[in-house]
Design a protein around this motif. Structure first.
Motif, mmCIF file in Angstrom:
data_model
loop_
_atom_site.group_PDB
_atom_site.id
_atom_site.type_symbol
_atom_site.label_atom_id
_atom_site.label_comp_id
_atom_site.label_asym_id
_atom_site.label_seq_id
_atom_site.Cartn_x
_atom_site.Cartn_y
_atom_site.Cartn_z
ATOM 1 N N GLY A 64 -6.345 15.541 85.555
ATOM 2 C CA GLY A 64 -5.539 15.321 84.362
ATOM 3 C C GLY A 64 -5.625 16.450 83.355
ATOM 4 N N THR A 65 -5.655 17.695 83.840
ATOM 5 C CA THR A 65 -5.783 18.852 82.955
ATOM 6 C C THR A 65 -4.707 19.881 83.268
ATOM 7 O OG1 THR A 65 -7.276 20.051 84.459
ATOM 8 C CG2 THR A 65 -8.303 18.550 82.864
ATOM 9 N N ILE A 66 -4.580 20.842 82.364
ATOM 10 C CA ILE A 66 -3.859 22.078 82.659
ATOM 11 C C ILE A 66 -4.892 23.193 82.674
ATOM 12 C CG2 ILE A 66 -2.161 23.756 81.831
ATOM 13 C CD1 ILE A 66 -0.424 21.420 80.977
ATOM 14 N N ILE A 67 -4.851 23.974 83.747
ATOM 15 C CA ILE A 67 -5.839 25.000 84.044
ATOM 16 C C ILE A 67 -5.280 26.375 83.645
ATOM 17 C CG2 ILE A 67 -7.087 26.122 85.939
ATOM 18 C CD1 ILE A 67 -7.997 23.229 85.269
ATOM 19 N N ARG A 68 -6.164 27.256 83.159
ATOM 20 C CA ARG A 68 -5.782 28.644 82.890
ATOM 21 C C ARG A 68 -6.831 29.562 83.518
ATOM 22 N NH1 ARG A 68 -7.260 32.151 78.078
ATOM 23 N NH2 ARG A 68 -5.522 33.547 77.592
ATOM 24 N N ILE A 69 -6.383 30.401 84.451
ATOM 25 C CA ILE A 69 -7.285 31.318 85.133
ATOM 26 C C ILE A 69 -6.634 32.695 85.215
ATOM 27 C CG2 ILE A 69 -8.510 29.578 86.504
ATOM 28 C CD1 ILE A 69 -6.667 30.203 88.854
ATOM 29 N N ASN A 70 -7.445 33.674 85.574
ATOM 30 C CA ASN A 70 -6.900 34.986 85.900
ATOM 31 C C ASN A 70 -6.248 34.937 87.278
ATOM 32 O OD1 ASN A 70 -7.858 36.382 83.519
ATOM 33 N ND2 ASN A 70 -9.922 36.265 84.413
ATOM 34 N N ALA A 71 -5.487 35.962 87.599
ATOM 35 C CA ALA A 71 -4.742 35.970 88.857
ATOM 36 C C ALA A 71 -5.646 35.932 90.077
ATOM 37 C CB ALA A 71 -3.831 37.199 88.917
ATOM 38 N N ASP A 72 -6.904 36.371 89.937
ATOM 39 C CA ASP A 72 -7.829 36.342 91.063
ATOM 40 C C ASP A 72 -8.676 35.079 91.106
ATOM 41 O OD1 ASP A 72 -9.546 36.729 88.935
ATOM 42 O OD2 ASP A 72 -10.416 38.597 89.693
ATOM 43 N N GLY A 73 -8.437 34.149 90.188
ATOM 44 C CA GLY A 73 -9.183 32.897 90.148
ATOM 45 C C GLY A 73 -10.342 32.894 89.184
ATOM 46 N N SER A 74 -10.699 34.024 88.634
ATOM 47 C CA SER A 74 -11.778 34.064 87.656
ATOM 48 C C SER A 74 -11.310 33.452 86.332
ATOM 49 C CB SER A 74 -12.266 35.497 87.449
ATOM 50 O OG SER A 74 -11.219 36.325 86.961
ATOM 51 N N VAL A 75 -12.272 33.167 85.455
ATOM 52 C CA VAL A 75 -11.972 32.454 84.212
ATOM 53 C C VAL A 75 -11.882 33.435 83.044
ATOM 54 C CG1 VAL A 75 -12.799 30.721 82.580
ATOM 55 C CG2 VAL A 75 -13.090 30.357 85.033
ATOM 56 N N PRO A 76 -10.813 33.388 82.258
ATOM 57 C CA PRO A 76 -10.729 34.239 81.069
ATOM 58 C C PRO A 76 -11.825 33.887 80.064
ATOM 59 C CG PRO A 76 -8.569 33.356 81.657
ATOM 60 C CD PRO A 76 -9.565 32.624 82.492
ATOM 61 N N ASP A 77 -12.369 34.900 79.420
ATOM 62 C CA ASP A 77 -13.470 34.683 78.482
ATOM 63 C C ASP A 77 -13.072 33.830 77.287
ATOM 64 O OD1 ASP A 77 -15.111 36.249 80.068
ATOM 65 O OD2 ASP A 77 -14.754 38.084 78.907
ATOM 66 N N ASP A 78 -11.782 33.820 76.935
ATOM 67 C CA ASP A 78 -11.363 33.088 75.742
ATOM 68 C C ASP A 78 -10.813 31.700 76.049
ATOM 69 O OD1 ASP A 78 -9.059 34.008 76.972
ATOM 70 O OD2 ASP A 78 -8.082 34.661 75.125
ATOM 71 N N ASN A 79 -11.013 31.171 77.268
ATOM 72 C CA ASN A 79 -10.667 29.774 77.515
ATOM 73 C C ASN A 79 -11.445 28.886 76.553
ATOM 74 O OD1 ASN A 79 -8.802 30.247 79.503
ATOM 75 N ND2 ASN A 79 -9.857 29.090 81.094
ATOM 76 N N PRO A 80 -10.852 27.765 76.127
ATOM 77 C CA PRO A 80 -11.430 27.011 75.004
ATOM 78 C C PRO A 80 -12.791 26.385 75.258
ATOM 79 C CG PRO A 80 -9.599 25.805 75.983
ATOM 80 C CD PRO A 80 -9.573 27.183 76.563
ATOM 81 N N PHE A 81 -13.156 26.116 76.525
ATOM 82 C CA PHE A 81 -14.414 25.422 76.785
ATOM 83 C C PHE A 81 -15.456 26.312 77.468
ATOM 84 C CE2 PHE A 81 -11.030 22.176 76.721
ATOM 85 C CZ PHE A 81 -11.453 21.492 75.582
ATOM 86 N N VAL A 82 -15.187 27.606 77.518
ATOM 87 C CA VAL A 82 -16.185 28.532 78.056
ATOM 88 C C VAL A 82 -17.436 28.474 77.176
ATOM 89 C CG1 VAL A 82 -16.725 30.973 78.387
ATOM 90 C CG2 VAL A 82 -14.546 30.065 79.182
ATOM 91 N N GLY A 83 -18.585 28.307 77.814
ATOM 92 C CA GLY A 83 -19.833 28.198 77.074
ATOM 93 C C GLY A 83 -20.260 26.780 76.775
ATOM 94 N N ASP A 84 -19.377 25.805 77.008
ATOM 95 C CA ASP A 84 -19.722 24.390 76.826
ATOM 96 C C ASP A 84 -20.265 23.873 78.158
ATOM 97 O OD1 ASP A 84 -19.819 21.637 76.524
ATOM 98 O OD2 ASP A 84 -17.892 21.486 75.505
ATOM 99 N N GLU A 85 -21.550 23.582 78.200
ATOM 100 C CA GLU A 85 -22.178 23.168 79.449
ATOM 101 C C GLU A 85 -21.656 21.833 79.959
ATOM 102 O OE1 GLU A 85 -26.385 23.258 79.021
ATOM 103 O OE2 GLU A 85 -26.487 25.447 78.780
#
Length: 378
Positions: free
Chosen positions: A190-211
């Motif tokens: 039930g989410t919308i995902i945002r990734i880089n074209a190679d599947g890695s995660v952008p540093d500025d995604n909203p929940f990066v760093g939230d364990e």
């Protein structure tokens, strides 16, 4: 809040040909439109993207990717497609080209991926050969977690934004025991995902760093968003979403925002039981820009920018499955000022809506003998 009760108001000026190909003229509120069959013989086509050198790629839900030429000729299945779980709503779903396709030939596919525990929405990419016959070096760059035992609500639209980030819609998987996970950030459900074209995660995604959260999540609280598009002026991502019984939504997607499901909705359970307490979304959950009852069951989504229909420039178009229509939506910023249900008389489930390089609009019909329909000005 904008709420519409839809009705079929258009009439056609011709009839289906004996071969069942479409060749009709419809009078719309802003002008006459010809709807004609461009290609046929496709099995439940789901996604379409245009190739820069001409023609298009089209997915079939049963697991085939096909090239369709400028003349509407449907090719043989392209080799190299990953295994898909092609049951009910699952299978091979959307298709998109890498923003650097002319250099790297990368094609992205969303699909129902089988595995331990059931299945889930996944995205793979591979390199399309020059002969348009095979995808090579196929790799999975996203796999929704967890996998569950369900054959419904995969979401699966793919959109690249102007910065080259890939957005992916995922569904709540429908069943009551799963859909609550749309409010839990340790799940992709039930989410919308945002990734880089190679599947890695952008540093500025909203929940990066939230364990307690998954880094790929851009927004959450979604039921089953099956249409998504980038706004041509603002570059923002918009999505439509299936409600339960009523309450289909149009949303502007923002980072970290909770869109409410399964707590907040303007629809009700299929039994008629109320879902939301009160008459508006609770604090902390985003109201939709617009909602529709009965449910059109929105799918493919387009902001039109072409010259074929000058009077439609800037308008949004959404396919409707249960509503067997294309829904035109006129916007003033975030406000819906008008909508129009088009081509309802055809009685066809419209799965995808795309603008061609020629400025025409192309539709996929979700049928066992599915067609690509072309809309042109009359």
């Amino acid at each position: 809040m904008h709420k519409r009760i839809f009705a079929a108001v258009l009439c056609s000026t011709a009839f289906l040909t004996p071969a069942l190909a479409v060749d009709q003229v419809f009078e719309t509120e802003l002008g006459a439109v010809h709807v004609g069959t461009f290609a046929e013989g496709l099995s439940h086509p789901w996604g379409l993207t245009f190739l820069p050198d001409g023609g298009m790629l089209v997915t079939e839900r049963e697991g085939n990717l096909r090239f369709v030429s400028d003349a509407g000729e449907v090719g043989e299945p392209i080799a190299g497609i990953p295994d898909v779980d092609a049951r009910r709503q699952g299978g091979l779903l959307d298709v998109a080209l890498d923003p650097e396709f002319e250099i790297n030939r990368l094609v992205y596919l969303s699909y129902a991926e089988p595995g331990d525990g059931g299945n889930s929405t996944a995205v793979a990419r591979g390199t399309l050969n020059d002969e348009l016959t095979e995808l090579a070096n196929v790799e999975v760059i996203f796999s929704q977690q967890p996998k569950v035992d369900s054959q419904q609500h995969f979401g699966s639209r793919l959109v690249f934004d102007n910065d080259g980030y890939l957005f992916i819609t995922t569904g709540d998987r429908s069943a009551a025991q799963f859909r609550g996970m749309a409010q839990e950030l340790d799940s992709h459900i039930g989410t919308i995902i945002r990734i880089n074209a190679d599947g890695s995660v952008p540093d500025d995604n909203p929940f990066v760093g939230d364990e307690a959260a998954l880094d790929e999540i851009w927004s959450y609280g979604h039921r089953n968003p099956q249409g998504m598009a980038m706004h041509p002026d603002t570059g923002e991502i918009w999505a439509n979403e299936h409600g339960p019984r009523g309450g289909d939504e149009l949303n502007r997607i923002e980072a970290g925002v909770n869109y409410g499901w399964p707590i907040a909705t303007y629809g009700v359970e299929y039994s008629g039981q109320e879902i939301m307490e009160g008459e508006s979304f609770p604090e902390g959950m985003r109201e939709p820009i617009a909602h529709w009852t009965p449910s059109p069951a929105f799918s493919g989504f387009l902001f039109y920018t072409g010259d074929e229909f000058p009077y439609w420039q800037g308008h949004a178009f959404m396919g409707a499955l249960a509503g067997t229509s294309v829904v035109r939506v006129e916007l003033d910023g975030d406000n819906v000022v008008a909508d129009e249900f088009l081509f309802t008389d055809l009685g066809l489930r419209i799965r995808d809506v795309r603008q061609g390089p020629d400025g025409a609009i192309y539709l996929l019909t979700d049928e066992s003998n599915g067609e690509i329909l072309r809309l042109s000005a009359q």
